[in-house]
Enzyme design. Structure first.
Site, mmCIF file in Angstrom:
data_model
loop_
_atom_site.group_PDB
_atom_site.id
_atom_site.type_symbol
_atom_site.label_atom_id
_atom_site.label_comp_id
_atom_site.label_asym_id
_atom_site.label_seq_id
_atom_site.Cartn_x
_atom_site.Cartn_y
_atom_site.Cartn_z
ATOM 1 N N ARG A 120 -1.583 -14.130 107.288
ATOM 2 C CA ARG A 120 -1.950 -12.720 107.068
ATOM 3 C C ARG A 120 -2.690 -12.556 105.751
ATOM 4 N NH1 ARG A 120 3.987 -10.305 108.111
ATOM 5 N NH2 ARG A 120 4.558 -12.232 109.155
ATOM 6 N N ASN A 143 18.720 -11.357 117.645
ATOM 7 C CA ASN A 143 17.345 -11.160 117.173
ATOM 8 C C ASN A 143 16.425 -11.546 118.332
ATOM 9 O OD1 ASN A 143 14.896 -11.163 115.894
ATOM 10 N ND2 ASN A 143 15.508 -12.524 114.215
ATOM 11 N N ARG A 185 18.726 -6.877 115.484
ATOM 12 C CA ARG A 185 17.710 -6.771 114.439
ATOM 13 C C ARG A 185 16.508 -6.004 114.998
ATOM 14 N NH1 ARG A 185 13.066 -10.818 112.587
ATOM 15 N NH2 ARG A 185 12.391 -9.598 110.812
ATOM 16 N N ASP A 211 1.240 -23.656 106.536
ATOM 17 C CA ASP A 211 2.516 -24.192 106.082
ATOM 18 C C ASP A 211 2.392 -24.711 104.643
ATOM 19 O OD1 ASP A 211 4.740 -26.137 105.659
ATOM 20 O OD2 ASP A 211 5.197 -25.579 107.731
ATOM 21 N N GLU A 251 20.087 -13.003 106.528
ATOM 22 C CA GLU A 251 19.837 -11.705 107.152
ATOM 23 C C GLU A 251 20.876 -11.394 108.234
ATOM 24 O OE1 GLU A 251 15.190 -11.115 107.182
ATOM 25 O OE2 GLU A 251 15.691 -13.230 107.228
ATOM 26 N N HIS A 308 11.507 -6.977 105.686
ATOM 27 C CA HIS A 308 12.496 -7.922 105.142
ATOM 28 C C HIS A 308 13.617 -7.233 104.371
ATOM 29 C CE1 HIS A 308 8.768 -10.718 104.858
ATOM 30 N NE2 HIS A 308 9.421 -11.033 105.954
HETATM 31 P P1 ADP Z 1 9.582 -17.036 108.425
HETATM 32 O O1 ADP Z 1 8.872 -15.891 107.786
HETATM 33 O O2 ADP Z 1 8.913 -17.552 109.659
HETATM 34 O O3 ADP Z 1 11.083 -16.865 108.559
HETATM 35 P P2 ADP Z 1 10.318 -19.117 106.519
HETATM 36 O O4 ADP Z 1 11.137 -18.277 105.619
HETATM 37 O O5 ADP Z 1 11.004 -20.075 107.416
HETATM 38 O O6 ADP Z 1 9.333 -18.219 107.378
HETATM 39 O O7 ADP Z 1 9.277 -19.918 105.603
HETATM 40 C C1 ADP Z 1 8.380 -20.831 106.114
HETATM 41 C C2 ADP Z 1 7.575 -21.414 104.946
HETATM 42 O O8 ADP Z 1 8.487 -22.095 104.068
HETATM 43 C C3 ADP Z 1 6.524 -22.426 105.370
HETATM 44 O O9 ADP Z 1 5.300 -22.167 104.703
HETATM 45 C C4 ADP Z 1 7.102 -23.735 104.894
HETATM 46 O O10 ADP Z 1 6.111 -24.628 104.492
HETATM 47 C C5 ADP Z 1 7.896 -23.326 103.683
HETATM 48 N N1 ADP Z 1 8.842 -24.411 103.335
HETATM 49 C C6 ADP Z 1 8.724 -25.237 102.299
HETATM 50 N N2 ADP Z 1 9.698 -26.148 102.269
HETATM 51 C C7 ADP Z 1 10.464 -25.922 103.325
HETATM 52 C C8 ADP Z 1 11.636 -26.541 103.849
HETATM 53 N N3 ADP Z 1 12.204 -27.586 103.262
HETATM 54 N N4 ADP Z 1 12.154 -26.030 104.974
HETATM 55 C C9 ADP Z 1 11.595 -24.961 105.581
HETATM 56 N N5 ADP Z 1 10.478 -24.322 105.119
HETATM 57 C C10 ADP Z 1 9.922 -24.798 104.018
#
Ligand code: ADP
Length: 398
Positions: A241, A7, A90, A283, A386, A180
């Site tokens: 976004r 990736n 990817r 976040d 993925e 996705h």
């Molecule tokens: P990406 O689209 O960058 O792959 P992720 O699937 O890693 O994103 O999701 C990131 C989001 O998941 C963030 O908003 C983060 O706050 C939330 N989140 C909540 N709890 C956790 C956790 N324990 N570990 C990782 N991400 C978390």
């Protein structure tokens, strides 16, 4: 057979080496700051981790270093590069040029580079750079492209078309492509397995909720609609976004803020979403903390996110004429219990009986049922994978 999944980003390259007999990850890691001072490879294998702080002026050097790490005397898991049966790359956007995973030929490479870059200007050029680097370093190894959009290729015209002039769709390919796809494919398949049913029997809404979020209607194992659009800006509001917005607002904002149209699009991608609403963070961990402490805009951002996600579930249940299962996955979907609870609140009329207790159980990385045992609609939390889908698709092509 062992498949290397790659990736590539503009300055990063993540990888996993997967044994297809066992579907186990043998080694994984990532290069950071490629082409920038301070390049770093973090590599795992044999239960050990090693950091390589070495100059990586380009992706070719990065992939060479990855191959060295894979054959390292301590963390290495293969003896020679020849053990890698194929590389699966990817790729974010395929447009209408590729409807399924595809083995790389000179024509495929040309189409990727000449036709698809404008559809994902940040992502596809980076994937092509990673691909070319691998082709140089591993000239005899088959390369495959696995697209985030492929799973959405089964959407019917009525779902993927925008209400614009049909000729403009035909001439310019302006339509919904989704995103996705590998994640939606994986978790909908896992849901069917968990429920002990064949995918053909099920109507599922999969909610991939992460920094980027998309919701997909999966009817009989096939995608019939999805929330992301021509680009991954569409659908629900996300980390930074905006999600869906009236196109007229783009011109209005451009005038008011003294920005060009493309600057407004950058603003909608990078400075909006829950970060823009809360003024605190993109976040969800920060938003949950903020809301707990009484920050009203953090609470509002969370409320909007849950509300918009819920609306898609309702819309897709109507589109499919029923609903058997809701799946939550990705960073927020797998970890943020309050979001899942807020999304499911009020869906009793659809047959959802949500279990607050089960929802609060710790994430142990397994499939978890968070609806009550007598719930007509099952609600599941399923960790996405993925890379495994990319490896499976690549192996299937061989
Ligand atoms: P990406 O689209 O960058 O792959 P992720 O699937 O890693 O994103 O999701 C990131 C989001 O998941 C963030 O908003 C983060 O706050 C939330 N989140 C909540 N709890 C956790 C956790 N324990 N570990 C990782 N991400 C978390």
């Amino acid at each position: 057979m062992k498949i290397l999944v790659v990736n590539a980003g503009s300055s990063s390259l993540k990888y996993q080496l997967i044994d297809m007999q066992t579907e186990k990850v043998l080694a994984k890691g990532g290069c950071e700051r490629i082409g920038i001072k301070g390049s770093l490879l973090k590599a795992k294998g044999n239960g050990l981790e090693k950091e390589y702080r070495q100059s990586m002026p380009n992706h070719k050097i990065a992939i060479e270093l990855v191959l060295d790490a894979l054959q390292d005397s301590e963390i290495g898991v293969i003896k020679s590069m020849d053990e890698i049966g194929a590389v699966g790359h990817r790729v974010v956007a395929s447009g209408e040029y590729f409807k399924k995973p595809t083995l790389v030929t000179p024509e495929v490479l040309q189409t990727l580079e000449e036709k698809t870059f404008e559809l994902a200007p940040l992502h596809n050029p980076a994937a092509a750079t990673g691909l070319r680097a691998c082709m140089e370093v591993m000239p005899k190894t088959p390369m495959a492209l696995v697209f985030d959009t492929s799973f959405h290729a089964t959407m019917p015209e009525k779902a993927y078309l925008y209400g614009i002039n049909y000729d403009d769709y035909k001439n310019y390919g302006v339509r919904k492509y989704g995103a996705h796809g590998t994640s939606h494919k994986f978790v909908s398949g896992e849901a069917a397995k968990y429920l002990g049913k064949s995918p053909e029997e099920l109507k599922i809404v999969t909610c991939h909720l992460g920094n980027g979020s998309s919701i997909t209607a999966v009817d009989g194992g096939k995608c019939v609609d999805t929330s992301m659009g021509f680009t991954p800006l569409a659908g629900v509001l996300m980390g930074t976004r905006s999600g869906d917005i009236d196109a007229s607002a783009v011109e209005f904002l451009a005038k008011k803020k003294g920005l060009s149209h493309s600057e407004v699009i950058t603003y909608l991608n990078k400075q909006c979403g829950v970060a823009g609403i809360s003024g605190v963070s993109s976040d969800f961990r920060d938003l949950c903390k903020g809301a707990k402490k009484g920050n009203e805009r953090c609470a509002l951002a969370l409320e909007m996110f849950a509300y918009q996600t819920k609306k898609y579930i309702g819309a897709y249940a109507a589109a499919m004429g029923g609903l058997d299962c809701i799946v939550f996955t990705a960073g927020i979907g797998e970890n943020t219990a309050t979001v899942r609870e807020d999304v499911c609140a009020g869906l009793e009329f659809l047959g959802v009986k949500f279990s607050s207790k089960a929802n609060k159980a710790k994430n142990d990385g397994s499939v978890r049922e968070i609806s009550k045992s007598n719930s007509k609609v099952k609600v599941l939390v399923i960790p996405t994978n993925e890379e495994l889908v990319i490896a499976r698709e690549t192996a299937a092509l061989l």
